[in-house]
Motif scaffolding. Structure first.
Motif, mmCIF file in Angstrom:
data_model
loop_
_atom_site.group_PDB
_atom_site.id
_atom_site.type_symbol
_atom_site.label_atom_id
_atom_site.label_comp_id
_atom_site.label_asym_id
_atom_site.label_seq_id
_atom_site.Cartn_x
_atom_site.Cartn_y
_atom_site.Cartn_z
ATOM 1 N N LYS A 1 2.688 4.540 14.675
ATOM 2 C CA LYS A 1 1.663 4.127 13.762
ATOM 3 C C LYS A 1 0.319 4.708 14.260
ATOM 4 O O LYS A 1 -0.603 4.879 13.357
ATOM 5 C CB LYS A 1 1.573 2.719 14.088
ATOM 6 C CG LYS A 1 2.787 1.772 13.505
ATOM 7 C CD LYS A 1 2.467 0.114 13.568
ATOM 8 C CE LYS A 1 2.844 -0.418 14.789
ATOM 9 N NZ LYS A 1 2.835 -1.859 15.117
ATOM 10 N N SER B 1 -1.790 6.577 11.355
ATOM 11 C CA SER B 1 -3.446 6.151 11.049
ATOM 12 C C SER B 1 -4.197 6.898 10.924
ATOM 13 O O SER B 1 -5.476 6.862 10.305
ATOM 14 C CB SER B 1 -3.625 5.111 12.014
ATOM 15 O OG SER B 1 -3.904 5.795 13.431
ATOM 16 N N VAL C 1 -3.448 7.977 7.193
ATOM 17 C CA VAL C 1 -2.916 6.858 6.006
ATOM 18 C C VAL C 1 -3.838 6.442 4.886
ATOM 19 O O VAL C 1 -3.513 6.333 3.813
ATOM 20 C CB VAL C 1 -2.634 5.478 6.914
ATOM 21 C CG1 VAL C 1 -3.670 4.591 7.373
ATOM 22 C CG2 VAL C 1 -1.653 4.662 6.228
ATOM 23 N N ASP C 2 -5.129 6.569 5.135
ATOM 24 C CA ASP C 2 -5.939 6.542 4.059
ATOM 25 C C ASP C 2 -5.976 7.841 2.929
ATOM 26 O O ASP C 2 -6.620 7.399 2.148
ATOM 27 C CB ASP C 2 -7.401 6.227 4.611
ATOM 28 C CG ASP C 2 -7.624 5.130 5.549
ATOM 29 O OD1 ASP C 2 -6.728 3.980 5.151
ATOM 30 O OD2 ASP C 2 -8.574 5.045 6.295
ATOM 31 N N PHE D 1 3.686 -1.493 8.895
ATOM 32 C CA PHE D 1 2.396 -1.168 8.974
ATOM 33 C C PHE D 1 1.998 -0.245 7.730
ATOM 34 O O PHE D 1 0.810 -0.468 6.978
ATOM 35 C CB PHE D 1 2.204 0.079 10.108
ATOM 36 C CG PHE D 1 0.990 0.912 10.230
ATOM 37 C CD1 PHE D 1 -0.239 0.188 10.322
ATOM 38 C CD2 PHE D 1 0.777 2.259 10.075
ATOM 39 C CE1 PHE D 1 -1.541 1.000 10.413
ATOM 40 C CE2 PHE D 1 -0.474 2.848 9.932
ATOM 41 C CZ PHE D 1 -1.215 2.283 10.326
ATOM 42 N N LEU D 2 2.857 0.643 7.127
ATOM 43 C CA LEU D 2 2.543 1.622 6.050
ATOM 44 C C LEU D 2 2.533 0.537 4.629
ATOM 45 O O LEU D 2 1.609 0.520 3.890
ATOM 46 C CB LEU D 2 3.784 2.417 5.560
ATOM 47 C CG LEU D 2 3.590 3.767 6.585
ATOM 48 C CD1 LEU D 2 4.989 4.410 6.347
ATOM 49 C CD2 LEU D 2 2.346 4.572 6.050
ATOM 50 N N GLU D 3 3.269 -0.653 4.641
ATOM 51 C CA GLU D 3 3.277 -1.652 3.614
ATOM 52 C C GLU D 3 1.969 -2.522 3.659
ATOM 53 O O GLU D 3 1.390 -2.726 2.694
ATOM 54 C CB GLU D 3 4.516 -2.337 3.491
ATOM 55 C CG GLU D 3 5.574 -1.727 2.991
ATOM 56 C CD GLU D 3 7.054 -2.338 2.823
ATOM 57 O OE1 GLU D 3 7.934 -1.740 2.310
ATOM 58 O OE2 GLU D 3 7.093 -3.484 3.347
ATOM 59 N N SER D 4 1.493 -2.658 4.877
ATOM 60 C CA SER D 4 0.139 -3.435 4.956
ATOM 61 C C SER D 4 -0.807 -2.630 4.545
ATOM 62 O O SER D 4 -1.961 -3.058 4.135
ATOM 63 C CB SER D 4 -0.196 -3.675 6.398
ATOM 64 O OG SER D 4 -0.393 -2.561 7.390
ATOM 65 N N ARG D 5 -0.597 -1.357 4.329
ATOM 66 C CA ARG D 5 -1.700 -0.327 3.944
ATOM 67 C C ARG D 5 -1.631 -0.016 2.579
ATOM 68 O O ARG D 5 -2.257 1.032 2.038
ATOM 69 C CB ARG D 5 -2.112 0.755 4.880
ATOM 70 C CG ARG D 5 -2.416 0.266 6.205
ATOM 71 C CD ARG D 5 -3.654 -0.355 6.690
ATOM 72 N NE ARG D 5 -4.745 0.574 6.240
ATOM 73 C CZ ARG D 5 -5.253 1.449 7.401
ATOM 74 N NH1 ARG D 5 -4.845 1.214 8.543
ATOM 75 N NH2 ARG D 5 -6.146 2.186 7.044
ATOM 76 N N ARG E 1 1.012 1.538 1.581
ATOM 77 C CA ARG E 1 1.523 3.165 1.451
ATOM 78 C C ARG E 1 3.161 2.907 1.523
ATOM 79 O O ARG E 1 3.782 1.940 2.026
ATOM 80 C CB ARG E 1 1.131 3.751 2.722
ATOM 81 C CG ARG E 1 -0.188 3.799 2.851
ATOM 82 C CD ARG E 1 -1.054 4.739 1.521
ATOM 83 N NE ARG E 1 -2.372 4.908 1.689
ATOM 84 C CZ ARG E 1 -3.330 4.204 1.069
ATOM 85 N NH1 ARG E 1 -3.088 3.126 0.322
ATOM 86 N NH2 ARG E 1 -4.589 4.834 1.195
#
Ligand code: NUP
Length: 226
Positions: A74, A78, A81-82, A105-109, A111
């Motif tokens: 993660k 990070s 990820v943006d 983590f990816l799905e929360s963003r 992605r």
């Protein structure tokens, strides 16, 4: 998936050259770009944002080939990820404390996670193919957006498609420089072929990409998926 049987993603790996012009030339011609570790380490993760500003279309993938505990995967993710839509991680690390945390983590963003099911180089037969049933168990439990499967060994890609069904996206490297012909992986069940050097090292990358697309189209017509 399977809705886009002509998918073409271009791999950008070399840290020694700027890809801004190439991305502009290929924007709209290909379905996305995959940014490799040498490029992201050499130029810095922010280079992903710079390149993406040149082409807002298609899927952008960070090929981080993550293989660590979830916490560290993660942290690494990070950094980019943006700037990307999807991140590639290895499958052999398993779900608990690793890929499960990364996916969350990816799905929360917003992605996507793409997991390596097998690889395209010859040595994949030594370990990866033997571990494939176990890796596919982990992938089935995890339910990622996509998986990596080899264009160089289409029978492996077909068996991965058969095992995982139609909903997962299969991205397939190994076309061109590693010997697979354009369209072979699509015929074997992949959704996207990943092509690096064949296009990127060409004196005319746009023409090379159009030629790959045409070769994909012909191959797909001959295998009945076109
Ligand atoms: O199994 C894999 N094989 C592979 O080549 C998994 C990958 N992600 N790749 C990547 O695909 C590799 O890191 C490179 O970015 C691209 C293939 O590039 P090329 O052989 O077409 O130049």
């Amino acid at each position: 998936m399977g809705s886009n049987p002509m998918g073409l993603i271009v791999a950008l790996d070399s840290p020694d050259r700027g890809f801004e012009g190439l991305v502009e030339d290929l924007c709209g011609v290909v379905d996305g770009f995959k940014l490799g570790l040498p490029l992201l380490m050499g130029r810095g993760p922010g280079y992903a944002a710079e390149l993406r500003s040149r082409c807002r279309e298609g899927i952008w993938i960070a090929d981080l080939k993550l293989a660590d505990i979830g916490h560290v995967m993660k942290l690494t993710t990070s950094l980019v990820v943006d700037h990307v839509d999807a991140v590639i991680a290895h499958g052999f690390v398993g779900v608990k404390g690793a890929l499960g945390e990364l996916k969350e983590f990816l799905e929360s963003r917003g992605r996507k996670l793409i997991v390596v099911a097998s690889m395209s180089h010859p040595g994949a037969e030594e370990v990866y193919d033997k571990a494939l049933p176990l890796i596919l168990d982990a992938i089935e439990e995890l339910g990622p957006w996509g998986v990596v499967a080899p264009a160089t060994r289409p029978h492996v890609t077909t068996s991965i498609r058969e095992r995982l069904g139609p909903r997962v996206a299969i991205v397939s490297p190994g076309v061109g420089a590693q010997g697979a012909e354009p369209g072979a992986a699509l015929c074997a069940g992949a959704d996207y072929e990943i092509v690096g050097r064949l296009i990127v090292s060409s004196p005319d990358p746009r023409s090379a990409a159009l030629a790959v697309r045409e070769a994909q189209r012909r191959r797909l017509a001959s295998c009945g998926r076109g």
